[in-house]
Design a protein around this motif. Structure first.
Motif, mmCIF file in Angstrom:
data_model
loop_
_atom_site.group_PDB
_atom_site.id
_atom_site.type_symbol
_atom_site.label_atom_id
_atom_site.label_comp_id
_atom_site.label_asym_id
_atom_site.label_seq_id
_atom_site.Cartn_x
_atom_site.Cartn_y
_atom_site.Cartn_z
ATOM 1 N N GLU A 148 12.447 -4.165 -5.691
ATOM 2 C CA GLU A 148 11.529 -5.041 -6.425
ATOM 3 C C GLU A 148 10.071 -4.773 -6.045
ATOM 4 N N GLU A 149 9.828 -4.058 -4.926
ATOM 5 C CA GLU A 149 8.472 -3.715 -4.511
ATOM 6 C C GLU A 149 7.945 -2.456 -5.206
ATOM 7 N N LEU A 150 8.812 -1.740 -5.918
ATOM 8 C CA LEU A 150 8.432 -0.483 -6.559
ATOM 9 C C LEU A 150 8.222 -0.677 -8.051
ATOM 10 N N GLN A 151 7.430 0.220 -8.618
ATOM 11 C CA GLN A 151 7.245 0.209 -10.049
ATOM 12 C C GLN A 151 8.524 0.694 -10.742
ATOM 13 N N PRO A 152 8.939 0.039 -11.837
ATOM 14 C CA PRO A 152 10.156 0.478 -12.533
ATOM 15 C C PRO A 152 10.103 1.936 -12.963
ATOM 16 N N SER A 153 8.922 2.449 -13.316
ATOM 17 C CA SER A 153 8.820 3.846 -13.741
ATOM 18 C C SER A 153 9.125 4.796 -12.577
ATOM 19 N N VAL A 154 8.737 4.413 -11.367
ATOM 20 C CA VAL A 154 9.031 5.246 -10.193
ATOM 21 C C VAL A 154 10.524 5.265 -9.916
ATOM 22 N N VAL A 155 11.148 4.099 -9.971
ATOM 23 C CA VAL A 155 12.593 4.020 -9.745
ATOM 24 C C VAL A 155 13.338 4.808 -10.807
ATOM 25 N N ALA A 156 12.893 4.726 -12.058
ATOM 26 C CA ALA A 156 13.548 5.464 -13.135
ATOM 27 C C ALA A 156 13.450 6.969 -12.912
ATOM 28 N N GLU A 157 12.316 7.443 -12.405
ATOM 29 C CA GLU A 157 12.170 8.878 -12.133
ATOM 30 C C GLU A 157 13.128 9.324 -11.033
ATOM 31 N N TRP A 158 13.262 8.513 -10.000
ATOM 32 C CA TRP A 158 14.178 8.864 -8.915
ATOM 33 C C TRP A 158 15.634 8.809 -9.379
ATOM 34 N N ARG A 159 15.913 7.900 -10.264
ATOM 35 C CA ARG A 159 17.276 7.842 -10.785
ATOM 36 C C ARG A 159 17.586 9.078 -11.626
ATOM 37 N N LEU A 195 17.585 -6.952 -12.912
ATOM 38 C CA LEU A 195 18.761 -6.243 -13.418
ATOM 39 C C LEU A 195 18.480 -5.587 -14.766
ATOM 40 N N ASN A 196 17.659 -6.229 -15.559
ATOM 41 C CA ASN A 196 17.363 -5.701 -16.890
ATOM 42 C C ASN A 196 16.294 -4.626 -16.886
ATOM 43 N N SER A 197 15.575 -4.461 -15.765
ATOM 44 C CA SER A 197 14.464 -3.501 -15.738
ATOM 45 C C SER A 197 14.498 -2.528 -14.568
ATOM 46 N N SER A 198 15.508 -2.645 -13.689
ATOM 47 C CA SER A 198 15.491 -1.850 -12.457
ATOM 48 C C SER A 198 15.678 -0.360 -12.718
ATOM 49 N N GLY A 199 16.548 -0.014 -13.653
ATOM 50 C CA GLY A 199 16.805 1.398 -13.928
ATOM 51 C C GLY A 199 17.711 2.070 -12.918
ATOM 52 N N GLU A 203 0.825 -1.206 0.000
ATOM 53 C CA GLU A 203 0.000 0.000 0.000
ATOM 54 C C GLU A 203 0.863 1.261 0.000
ATOM 55 N N VAL A 204 1.896 1.273 0.819
ATOM 56 C CA VAL A 204 2.784 2.437 0.864
ATOM 57 C C VAL A 204 3.694 2.458 -0.363
ATOM 58 N N ALA A 205 4.192 1.292 -0.769
ATOM 59 C CA ALA A 205 5.098 1.230 -1.913
ATOM 60 C C ALA A 205 4.445 1.742 -3.183
ATOM 61 N N GLY A 206 3.111 1.616 -3.290
ATOM 62 C CA GLY A 206 2.433 2.083 -4.481
ATOM 63 C C GLY A 206 1.707 3.399 -4.322
ATOM 64 N N ASP A 207 1.926 4.092 -3.205
ATOM 65 C CA ASP A 207 1.229 5.356 -2.938
ATOM 66 C C ASP A 207 1.944 6.508 -3.648
#
Length: 472
Positions: A280-291, A322-326, A248-252
């Motif tokens: 792995e609990e986060l959406q790849p698009s969110v991780v990419a934005e933070w990166r 590894l191939n999608s983490s960003g 719930e928090v990971a996707g908020d």
């Protein structure tokens, strides 16, 4: 008689002077010619001595056993130098000089043209060229002593105790960490820990129990002087089993914005990157934005990095991450999935499979002395810092060849089992018959480090690092 005695020396001097003025007369009288400087030739300067035989003096010269020398004038030397034989000799020497010079120039060009081209160095960031030293959260409590971990391809056992912004001995500890040849220091989390609603956690604050913001700034300066970059662990729930307090928090999206604001604040304070566990609990698009937010601002030309941690162990799922983490680097416990006694037939392929994705994978271990020695080698040897890894048949052991361009080659031989291996043959067309033993995980180097690759002995779970020169 007294007058004659007094005037006799004076008379002798005058007689000598007269003899010098009249050498021919002295010769005619049969007496020896007094010594004296030869008269200057009509041309002025003397540039050399030559024999001038004179018919009238041959008899006297033969009788005296020598020849008379006199100098050549400048005009005479110039006339002699302009004679056809000398002019021809000079032309021949000049031609030979230029011919030799052109020959050497052509030979040098041929050597350069035939020499093998050096491979261009690939772009590498600071976190890819060395390990990362991690001080866990409990290391920051005043009365607690934690144990750090070293991340990266170079692994090691750090000293007892952590690195706290308030610790007066931080400079000495940074000296020790820098001596491990690591490139970065992972601190934190430094934000206050809470057991309440995770949405109320303040990721931008520094826990006052750990020091002030000025303490943190001083720590950044001290690390920079030691050549260390500081990465901040910003995992919201680093002490719990679930780093993001649940799906719930990971996707908020609101919590995503909270993390994004915290990233901006700590970047302004001078950190070189962040570590976020459980990506792995986060959406790849969110991780990419933070990166993108982390890497877009690189003060002083130092790149910043977002490091991700994962709890995944299964190789297929880890490879997919590894191939999608960003992120720039992933830390995972994938070695645990291999078991305590993995067969060499599966160990080598699995380890090599993790080297192929674009995102590098790191792991941790506790071997301080090995880390220090490997770090020193990695700094000097391009095959270890940049080289590719190739599988070498060595059953029942696992072997890898690390090579880069024309640099020295390194061979890694691992005994993955609990049985002693005697007389192991590691033979391949890419390998010589003998190599130099550089490191062992279990033994000190022998007096003669040259070993026969056709008869290696390995202790249970021992690893060897050997090297041999490059040959075209």
């Amino acid at each position: 008689m007294e007058a004659d005695a007094e005037s006799s020396p004076r008379g002798l001097e005058l007689s000598a002077l007269e003899a010098e003025k009249q050498p021919m007369a002295a010769a005619e009288e049969g007496g020896p010619a007094p010594p004296g400087p030869d008269p200057a030739p009509p041309g002025g300067e003397k540039n050399g001595l030559v024999k001038i035989p004179q018919d009238e003096e041959l008899g006297g010269a033969e009788m005296s056993g020598g020849c008379k020398f006199t100098g050549l004038g400048k005009e005479e030397l110039l006339r002699a130098a302009g004679a056809p034989p000398w002019a021809k000799a000079r032309a021949i020497l000049l031609f030979l000089f230029w011919l030799g010079w052109l020959g050497m120039l052509g030979a040098a060009a041929a050597i350069v043209a035939r020499a093998p081209r050096c491979r261009p160095l690939p772009p590498r960031t600071w976190w890819e060229l060395g390990g990362l030293y991690r001080a866990p959260p409990q290391a920051f409590a005043e009365n607690l002593k934690g144990e750090g971990e070293l991340w990266g391809v170079i692994l090691g056992d750090p000293p007892r105790g952590g690195v706290s912004p308030r610790d007066p001995g931080v400079a000495a500890r940074l000296e020790h960490v820098a001596g491990l040849q690591v490139r970065g220091l992972v601190l934190g989390p430094l934000h206050p820990q809470t057991s309440g609603d995770p949405r109320n956690i303040s990721l931008e604050e520094l826990d006052p129990l750990l020091g002030s913001l000025q303490d943190f700034a001083d720590l950044l300066d001290a690390a920079k002087k030691k050549g260390l970059q500081v990465i901040l662990d910003l995992t919201p729930n680093s002490l719990g089993d679930n780093p993001w307090f649940g799906p719930e928090v990971a996707g908020d999206p609101n919590f995503h914005e909270k993390v994004k604001r915290a990233l901006s604040v700590w970047l302004e304070r001078g950190v070189a990157g962040f570590f976020l566990d459980g990506i792995e609990e986060l959406q790849p698009s969110v991780v990419a934005e933070w990166r993108n937010l982390t890497e877009q601002n690189s003060p002083e030309g130092v790149p910043r990095v977002l490091v991700g941690g994962t709890r995944l162990r299964a190789p297929p799922a880890l490879l997919a991450l590894l191939n999608s983490s960003g992120v720039g680097l992933v830390l995972g416990p994938f070695l645990e999935s291999l078991g305590s006694d993995p067969p060499a037939s599966t160990l080598a392929p699995q380890l090599l499979a993790f080297l192929h994705p674009q995102t590098p994978l790191a792991w941790s271990a506790m071997l301080l002395d090995l880390c220090r020695r490997l770090g020193a080698l990695r700094v000097r040897e391009r095959s270890l810092s940049l080289g590719e890894a190739q599988d070498i048949p060595a059953s029942p052991a696992a072997a890898f060849l690390r090579s880069w361009d024309q640099s020295e080659r390194f061979l890694v031989v691992l005994n993955p089992g609990d049985q002693f291996l005697s007389g192991l043959a590691v033979q391949d067309p890419r390998l010589p018959s003998h190599a130099t033993l550089r490191l062992s995980t279990h033994r000190s180097l022998p007096p003669d480090p040259h070993v026969d690759l056709g008869a290696l002995d390995l202790l249970p779970y021992e690893g060897l690092l050997l090297s041999f020169p490059y040959t075209p």
